[in-house]
Scaffold this motif. Structure first.
Motif, PDB file in Angstrom:
ATOM      1  N   ALA A  77      18.845   7.987   3.176  1.00 56.19           N
ATOM      2  CA  ALA A  77      20.011   7.400   2.521  1.00 56.19           C
ATOM      3  C   ALA A  77      19.606   6.462   1.393  1.00 56.19           C
ATOM      4  O   ALA A  77      20.323   6.330   0.393  1.00 56.19           O
ATOM      5  CB  ALA A  77      20.868   6.657   3.549  1.00 56.19           C
ATOM      6  N   PHE A  78      18.432   5.839   1.534  1.00 54.16           N
ATOM      7  CA  PHE A  78      17.935   4.920   0.520  1.00 54.16           C
ATOM      8  C   PHE A  78      17.138   5.655  -0.561  1.00 54.16           C
ATOM      9  O   PHE A  78      16.579   5.024  -1.447  1.00 54.16           O
ATOM     10  CB  PHE A  78      17.057   3.851   1.170  1.00 54.16           C
ATOM     11  CG  PHE A  78      17.823   2.724   1.811  1.00 54.16           C
ATOM     12  CD1 PHE A  78      17.571   1.405   1.447  1.00 54.16           C
ATOM     13  CD2 PHE A  78      18.786   2.965   2.771  1.00 54.16           C
ATOM     14  CE1 PHE A  78      18.271   0.353   2.035  1.00 54.16           C
ATOM     15  CE2 PHE A  78      19.486   1.940   3.370  1.00 54.16           C
ATOM     16  CZ  PHE A  78      19.236   0.627   2.997  1.00 54.16           C
ATOM     17  N   GLY A  79      17.075   6.982  -0.492  1.00 45.67           N
ATOM     18  CA  GLY A  79      16.409   7.771  -1.523  1.00 45.67           C
ATOM     19  C   GLY A  79      14.903   7.778  -1.451  1.00 45.67           C
ATOM     20  O   GLY A  79      14.231   8.039  -2.460  1.00 45.67           O
ATOM     21  N   ILE A  80      14.344   7.530  -0.284  1.00 49.76           N
ATOM     22  CA  ILE A  80      12.892   7.460  -0.125  1.00 49.76           C
ATOM     23  C   ILE A  80      12.340   8.853   0.149  1.00 49.76           C
ATOM     24  O   ILE A  80      12.809   9.556   1.049  1.00 49.76           O
ATOM     25  CB  ILE A  80      12.536   6.492   1.022  1.00 49.76           C
ATOM     26  CG1 ILE A  80      12.980   5.074   0.642  1.00 49.76           C
ATOM     27  CG2 ILE A  80      11.041   6.530   1.323  1.00 49.76           C
ATOM     28  CD1 ILE A  80      12.925   4.093   1.791  1.00 49.76           C
ATOM     29  N   LYS A  81      11.320   9.261  -0.610  1.00 54.96           N
ATOM     30  CA  LYS A  81      10.741  10.591  -0.455  1.00 54.96           C
ATOM     31  C   LYS A  81       9.657  10.638   0.618  1.00 54.96           C
ATOM     32  O   LYS A  81       9.498  11.657   1.291  1.00 54.96           O
ATOM     33  CB  LYS A  81      10.169  11.066  -1.793  1.00 54.96           C
ATOM     34  CG  LYS A  81      11.235  11.274  -2.872  1.00 54.96           C
ATOM     35  CD  LYS A  81      10.618  11.742  -4.178  1.00 54.96           C
ATOM     36  CE  LYS A  81      11.692  11.942  -5.242  1.00 54.96           C
ATOM     37  NZ  LYS A  81      11.097  12.393  -6.540  1.00 54.96           N
ATOM     38  N   ALA A  82       8.909   9.571   0.767  1.00 55.84           N
ATOM     39  CA  ALA A  82       7.882   9.536   1.815  1.00 55.84           C
ATOM     40  C   ALA A  82       8.548   9.542   3.186  1.00 55.84           C
ATOM     41  O   ALA A  82       9.685   9.092   3.349  1.00 55.84           O
ATOM     42  CB  ALA A  82       7.014   8.286   1.655  1.00 55.84           C
ATOM     43  N   THR A  94      10.959  -3.784   5.755  1.00 54.90           N
ATOM     44  CA  THR A  94      10.184  -4.138   4.569  1.00 54.90           C
ATOM     45  C   THR A  94       9.644  -2.885   3.888  1.00 54.90           C
ATOM     46  O   THR A  94       9.655  -2.780   2.648  1.00 54.90           O
ATOM     47  CB  THR A  94       9.036  -5.091   4.948  1.00 54.90           C
ATOM     48  OG1 THR A  94       9.587  -6.300   5.471  1.00 54.90           O
ATOM     49  CG2 THR A  94       8.180  -5.431   3.740  1.00 54.90           C
ATOM     50  N   LEU A  95       9.179  -1.917   4.677  1.00 46.08           N
ATOM     51  CA  LEU A  95       8.770  -0.632   4.103  1.00 46.08           C
ATOM     52  C   LEU A  95       9.934   0.033   3.375  1.00 46.08           C
ATOM     53  O   LEU A  95       9.796   0.509   2.241  1.00 46.08           O
ATOM     54  CB  LEU A  95       8.287   0.308   5.216  1.00 46.08           C
ATOM     55  CG  LEU A  95       6.853   0.194   5.698  1.00 46.08           C
ATOM     56  CD1 LEU A  95       6.657   1.060   6.933  1.00 46.08           C
ATOM     57  CD2 LEU A  95       5.875   0.592   4.603  1.00 46.08           C
ATOM     58  N   THR A  96      11.084   0.058   4.037  1.00 44.56           N
ATOM     59  CA  THR A  96      12.259   0.737   3.478  1.00 44.56           C
ATOM     60  C   THR A  96      12.715   0.081   2.185  1.00 44.56           C
ATOM     61  O   THR A  96      12.912   0.750   1.158  1.00 44.56           O
ATOM     62  CB  THR A  96      13.397   0.741   4.502  1.00 44.56           C
ATOM     63  OG1 THR A  96      12.963   1.400   5.700  1.00 44.56           O
ATOM     64  CG2 THR A  96      14.628   1.459   3.964  1.00 44.56           C
ATOM     65  N   TYR A  97      12.884  -1.228   2.210  1.00 44.42           N
ATOM     66  CA  TYR A  97      13.348  -1.935   1.017  1.00 44.42           C
ATOM     67  C   TYR A  97      12.327  -1.834  -0.122  1.00 44.42           C
ATOM     68  O   TYR A  97      12.702  -1.716  -1.298  1.00 44.42           O
ATOM     69  CB  TYR A  97      13.610  -3.409   1.337  1.00 44.42           C
ATOM     70  CG  TYR A  97      14.766  -3.658   2.280  1.00 44.42           C
ATOM     71  CD1 TYR A  97      15.908  -2.861   2.259  1.00 44.42           C
ATOM     72  CD2 TYR A  97      14.728  -4.712   3.194  1.00 44.42           C
ATOM     73  CE1 TYR A  97      16.965  -3.095   3.122  1.00 44.42           C
ATOM     74  CE2 TYR A  97      15.785  -4.970   4.055  1.00 44.42           C
ATOM     75  CZ  TYR A  97      16.898  -4.150   4.024  1.00 44.42           C
ATOM     76  OH  TYR A  97      17.952  -4.391   4.871  1.00 44.42           O
ATOM     77  N   SER A  98      11.038  -1.877   0.214  1.00 47.24           N
ATOM     78  CA  SER A  98      10.006  -1.793  -0.825  1.00 47.24           C
ATOM     79  C   SER A  98      10.027  -0.426  -1.493  1.00 47.24           C
ATOM     80  O   SER A  98      10.037  -0.318  -2.724  1.00 47.24           O
ATOM     81  CB  SER A  98       8.623  -2.063  -0.221  1.00 47.24           C
ATOM     82  OG  SER A  98       8.523  -3.379   0.262  1.00 47.24           O
ATOM     83  N   LEU A  99      10.031   0.633  -0.704  1.00 50.85           N
ATOM     84  CA  LEU A  99      10.001   1.986  -1.262  1.00 50.85           C
ATOM     85  C   LEU A  99      11.299   2.339  -1.988  1.00 50.85           C
ATOM     86  O   LEU A  99      11.299   3.195  -2.877  1.00 50.85           O
ATOM     87  CB  LEU A  99       9.733   2.999  -0.146  1.00 50.85           C
ATOM     88  CG  LEU A  99       8.314   2.941   0.443  1.00 50.85           C
ATOM     89  CD1 LEU A  99       8.237   3.759   1.723  1.00 50.85           C
ATOM     90  CD2 LEU A  99       7.288   3.423  -0.564  1.00 50.85           C
ATOM     91  N   MET A 143       0.829  -1.195   0.000  1.00 50.20           N
ATOM     92  CA  MET A 143       0.000   0.000   0.000  1.00 50.20           C
ATOM     93  C   MET A 143       0.868   1.250   0.000  1.00 50.20           C
ATOM     94  O   MET A 143       0.540   2.246  -0.665  1.00 50.20           O
ATOM     95  CB  MET A 143      -0.915  -0.007   1.230  1.00 50.20           C
ATOM     96  CG  MET A 143      -2.045   1.020   1.182  1.00 50.20           C
ATOM     97  SD  MET A 143      -3.394   0.556   0.065  1.00 50.20           S
ATOM     98  CE  MET A 143      -2.976   1.482  -1.426  1.00 50.20           C
ATOM     99  N   ALA A 144       1.976   1.205   0.723  1.00 52.01           N
ATOM    100  CA  ALA A 144       2.896   2.345   0.747  1.00 52.01           C
ATOM    101  C   ALA A 144       3.476   2.603  -0.631  1.00 52.01           C
ATOM    102  O   ALA A 144       3.587   3.758  -1.075  1.00 52.01           O
ATOM    103  CB  ALA A 144       4.026   2.083   1.751  1.00 52.01           C
TER     104      ALA A 144
END
Length: 322
Positions: free
Chosen positions: A126-131, A56-61, A21-22
């Motif tokens: 660091a992982f480039g996630i904007k959310a 899991t949120l981090t790796y998915s996004l 969903m994220a």
């Protein structure tokens, strides 16, 4: 919300359903997304602090997730676990080599006294996630599952025992004294829309809502509140929610989800296959909305997220609760 501003959307999420969903909401361009993730699955392994749902949120996004298993890093090695096994250590908790790097970093920062929220924020950046990935508390809260053999940590039940035992009860160790982060409260109270992901209501969403102050903030928030059912025709796509709810005497279907959330949710998104439950859901004071909710790929995730946002905008534009 002022005209022309992006919708402020706060997602409550745990597990693979929450991460999907994220990903869908992150693809919607005209929203500002905050994600409050479940930390009650966290546990120490091999001296390192592991946060499965946040990872899991981090790796998915970040586009790094192993799509086959739904967690962990794609194209991952297991050499560190092989060494630990050779040294006589239990290695039922599958942690990949690159995964270990994140756990080492998190543990190092925690040992330095850094706030867990700040650590998660820095990792996401660091992982480039904007959310914004937001922790509901900086304190330790851990899910425990009661079985006929006694109480197990959630990871023991979920990974080691493969969800095989019947679940007689669930508790969240440490939740009574946990304090909500100010960032989580702000994300809830300033949101235009609050979305409950199609996550396990008992062990992914409940440990967020039951942190003192979080559930109260969700109920008090003026946001439009939409939950997404994790059930399709009485079955979940992944995870033990159906078996857990059934073994604990609850309805294991979309209506059971509506019963869990009826005190604060405005709408429940259910699958087209569950349309026959719509009248019973509406009788609870929850507006049922039917869409195909199976998220097989990024196209499905983005479509469902766009449909959810369209439902929210209809209410907002009509002068609804938000």
């Amino acid at each position: 919300m002022r005209s022309g501003e992006r919708l402020r959307v706060t997602l409550l999420a745990g597990g693979v359903g929450g991460a999907k969903m994220a990903e869908g909401l992150a693809a919607v361009e005209d929203i500002k997304l905050s994600i409050i993730g479940n930390i009650a699955d966290d546990e120490a392994f091999h001296g390192l602090w592991v946060s499965p749902d946040i990872d899991t949120l981090t790796y998915s996004l970040a586009g790094m997730i192993d799509r086959v298993q739904g967690w962990g890093v794609a194209d991952e090695g297991k050499r560190a676990l092989d060494t630990l096994s050779m040294l006589g250590q239990e290695t039922w908790m599958t942690l990949g080599d690159r995964d270990f790097g994140l756990h080492i970093y998190r543990t190092m920062r925690r040992n330095q006294g850094d706030r867990p929220f700040i650590i998660a924020r820095d990792v996401a950046r660091a992982f480039g996630i904007k959310a914004a990935i937001v922790l509901p508390t900086d304190d330790i809260v851990q899910t425990q599952v009661q079985t006929d053999a006694g109480w197990l940590s959630f990871q023991q039940y979920f990974v080691r025992e493969q969800c095989a035992p019947d679940v007689r009860g669930v508790r969240f160790e440490g939740i009574e004294t946990a304090r909500p982060t100010l960032e989580a409260l702000k994300a809830i109270l300033t949101a235009d829309v609050i979305v409950l992901a199609p996550s396990n209501p008992l062990v992914s969403i409940a440990p967020i809502l039951e942190i003192p102050g979080i559930g109260e903030a969700v109920k008090a928030a003026t946001a439009h509140k939409i939950a997404v059912s994790p059930f399709i025709a009485g079955k979940v796509v992944k995870g033990p929610a159906d078996r857990m709810m059934a073994s604990m005497g609850m309805r294991a279907d979309a209506l059971g989800v509506a019963q869990r959330y009826q005190s604060f949710v405005d709408q429940l998104v259910i699958d087209n296959e569950d349309a026959t439950l719509a009248a019973d859901i509406a009788a609870l004071g929850v507006d049922p909305v039917c869409y195909p909710i199976l998220m097989k790929d990024q196209t499905d995730k983005a479509r469902l997220a766009s449909e959810i946002m369209a439902e929210a905008r209809k209410t907002l534009d009509a002068g609804g609760r938000a």
